[in-house]
Design a protein around this motif. Structure first.
Motif, PDB file in Angstrom:
ATOM      1  N   LYS A  43       0.751  -1.019   0.099  1.00  0.00           N
ATOM      2  CA  LYS A  43      -0.063  -0.099   0.006  1.00  0.00           C
ATOM      3  C   LYS A  43       0.746   1.292  -0.079  1.00  0.00           C
ATOM      4  O   LYS A  43       0.373   2.250  -0.158  1.00  0.00           O
ATOM      5  N   THR A  44       2.155   1.175   0.556  1.00  0.00           N
ATOM      6  CA  THR A  44       3.062   2.312   0.576  1.00  0.00           C
ATOM      7  C   THR A  44       3.591   2.496  -1.115  1.00  0.00           C
ATOM      8  O   THR A  44       4.295   1.485  -1.448  1.00  0.00           O
ATOM      9  N   ARG A  45       3.444   3.701  -1.415  1.00  0.00           N
ATOM     10  CA  ARG A  45       3.892   3.780  -2.824  1.00  0.00           C
ATOM     11  C   ARG A  45       5.645   3.594  -2.775  1.00  0.00           C
ATOM     12  O   ARG A  45       6.047   3.097  -3.787  1.00  0.00           O
ATOM     13  N   GLU A  46       6.262   4.306  -1.794  1.00  0.00           N
ATOM     14  CA  GLU A  46       7.686   4.017  -1.684  1.00  0.00           C
ATOM     15  C   GLU A  46       8.121   2.647  -1.941  1.00  0.00           C
ATOM     16  O   GLU A  46       8.907   2.314  -2.744  1.00  0.00           O
TER      17      GLU A  46
ATOM     18  N   ARG B 176       6.197  -0.093  -3.005  1.00  0.00           N
ATOM     19  CA  ARG B 176       5.945  -0.681  -4.258  1.00  0.00           C
ATOM     20  C   ARG B 176       7.341  -0.405  -5.360  1.00  0.00           C
ATOM     21  O   ARG B 176       7.563  -1.206  -6.159  1.00  0.00           O
ATOM     22  N   VAL B 177       7.623   0.854  -5.643  1.00  0.00           N
ATOM     23  CA  VAL B 177       8.487   1.423  -6.310  1.00  0.00           C
ATOM     24  C   VAL B 177       9.862   0.562  -6.135  1.00  0.00           C
ATOM     25  O   VAL B 177      10.498   0.146  -7.084  1.00  0.00           O
TER      26      VAL B 177
ATOM     27  N   LEU C 288       9.281   7.681 -10.288  1.00  0.00           N
ATOM     28  CA  LEU C 288       7.919   7.399  -9.430  1.00  0.00           C
ATOM     29  C   LEU C 288       8.322   7.694  -7.797  1.00  0.00           C
ATOM     30  O   LEU C 288       7.114   7.437  -7.162  1.00  0.00           O
TER      31      LEU C 288
END
Length: 468
Positions: free
Chosen positions: A260-263, A265-266, A450
């Motif tokens: 859920k954390t964008r960091e 995932r990237v 991103l």
């Protein structure tokens, strides 16, 4: 909080020993495999010696990562150490290729516990800037092992016996056991545990089917064969059920909250793509040297040496400097350096000198060294202690999947582009692979964009592991 004691250094030495011998094993086995298959009369099964190890390691990594969060790092590390040591002894005593494959599966199972839990313990022991420095050193272990592997393997095979490439693991693991188990003291809340058996089973089935298809598709079986298509379908169903199950259990094996954390995932995507590039370069650059440029197999093998030296140098320097200048600077720089090396690789031809390959591998090694350390540190800083094990193991899984998927895709491109075994045809096939590697490196650069804006590390550790 982590106590600053001398024992922490002893634990660190033990962790380095365990990680190094596990990393060295992969390259040493590659060097000795021709002699092993000759003695055990099983050349047709050679791919399985490597495939089964990769398969078991990938399946076991997230499972053991979660168990480390539930039952503590030391117990899971000990289990991995014992499993790998037993697997090593059995491999050394193998009398047939079938037995060797089964025993390599045991080794892979142990490696699936050792690698991610080792990095997790380091993340627990060292806070803030110290963590980055030490993780940089640990990230270098794989490259150093890649450098020494051919030398160690060749020495054992030529002067002693190939069996000792497995037996030599035992005394090193005894040292690791004494240093880590004897001096690592951890404190965590003891409470009733709920193990996600259904998630572990579904994940194992889904990932095993996927990896088997990727490792054998296009070579042993055609991609459109009934077996490969069936395996992909089984994988899709099992992994879909796995994702559904993870939303309904108390202690999911792989908490979907991680993604859920964008960091995060990237960062996971960066790990996947970066190691796909690395796998392609390590497989096809030496082949270009040997087949297209006509150099010896020895020169071909040592082609990777510049990369294996540049990677640990960059990783160590990044660990020392990233908290002064920020991790994002090094991640961005690493992505562009990898892309530059991949562009140069794409532009070479059969008339390009050997020195070009040396320069290319130095660039890609430097770029991956710049990427690897901040990626690992950012992941561990982004989660609480209770999720650090599974977060770290998931990153290890992304690395392994990137390599496996990369080799499968690049292998398919090569087989389709190389119309025959003539040098020009092989060069054409490899050039298609080099173009694909460059495309993936551009994807790495785009994914870096991103990343969310840089955050400062607080310097405070949420760990409850103490080395004292």
């Amino acid at each position: 909080m982590v106590q600053q004691t001398k024992n922490r250094k002893v634990v660190t030495i033990g962790l380095l020993a365990a990680l190094f011998i596990g990393a060295l094993d992969a390259t040493v086995v590659s060097t000795a495999m021709p002699h092993i298959t000759k003695e055990l009369s099983g050349f047709s099964l050679i791919s399985w010696v490597f495939s089964i190890y990769t398969l078991m390691m990938c399946v076991a990594t997230p499972v053991f990562g979660k168990l480390a969060d539930l039952y503590g790092r030391k117990s899971v590390f000990t289990a991995g150490l014992i499993i790998f040591a037993v697997g090593s002894i059995l491999c050394g005593a193998a009398t047939s290729m079938t037995a060797m494959i089964w025993f390599r599966a045991i080794q892979g199972l142990g490696a699936g516990a050792l690698t991610p839990v080792t990095f997790t313990i380091v993340g627990d022991l060292y806070p803030g800037e110290q963590r980055a420095k030490v993780q940089g050193i640990f990230s270098s272990v794989w490259s150093i092992a890649g450098l020494l592997g051919p030398l160690v393997g060749g020495t054992f095979v030529d002067y002693i016996s190939w069996r000792w490439i497995f037996y030599m693991n035992v005394p090193v693991f005894v040292i690791a056991f004494i240093f880590v188990v004897g001096f690592l003291h951890e404190k965590f809340e003891k409470k009733s545990k709920s193990i996600d058996y259904s998630g572990a089973i579904l994940f194992t089935i889904g990932l095993s089917a996927l990896l088997y298809a990727l490792l054998n598709g296009g070579e042993k079986y055609a991609w459109n064969s009934a077996l490969i298509i069936s395996l992909f379908c089984i994988s899709a169903v099992a992994l879909s059920l796995f994702l559904f199950a993870e939303t309904r259990v108390k202690e999911p094996m792989m908490p979907l909250a991680l993604f859920k954390t964008r960091e995060i995932r990237v960062i996971y995507l960066l790990s996947f793509l970066g190691f796909a590039v690395t796998a392609g370069v390590m497989v096809y650059a030496p082949q270009w040297i040997q087949i297209v440029l006509g150099h010896s197999a020895t020169n071909s093998g040592f082609t990777l040496m510049p990369m294996c030296l540049a990677w640990p140098f960059a990783a160590t320097m990044t660990g020392r400097l990233m908290f002064k200048y920020g991790p994002r600077l090094f991640i961005v720089s690493g992505a562009f350096v990898v892309a530059a090396g991949s562009l140069w690789l794409m532009l070479i031809d059969s008339n390009s000198p050997y020195s070009f390959l040396v320069g290319i591998l130095v660039l890609i090694g430097l770029g991956m060294g710049l990427l690897a350390t901040p990626i690992l540190v950012l992941i561990q800083n982004a989660v609480d202690w209770s999720m650090r094990g599974v977060a770290t193991s998931t990153n290890s899984l992304m690395n392994a999947l990137g390599q496996t998927v990369g080799v499968a895709i690049f292998g398919t491109l090569f087989n389709n582009a190389a119309a025959g075994l003539e040098t020009e045809q092989v060069a054409h096939g490899m050039h298609a692979v080099f173009i694909a590697i460059f495309v993936v490196s551009i994807a790495v650069v785009l994914v870096v964009g991103l990343l969310p804006s840089q955050r400062k590390e607080s310097g405070k550790s949420k760990s409850s592991v103490a080395g004292g």
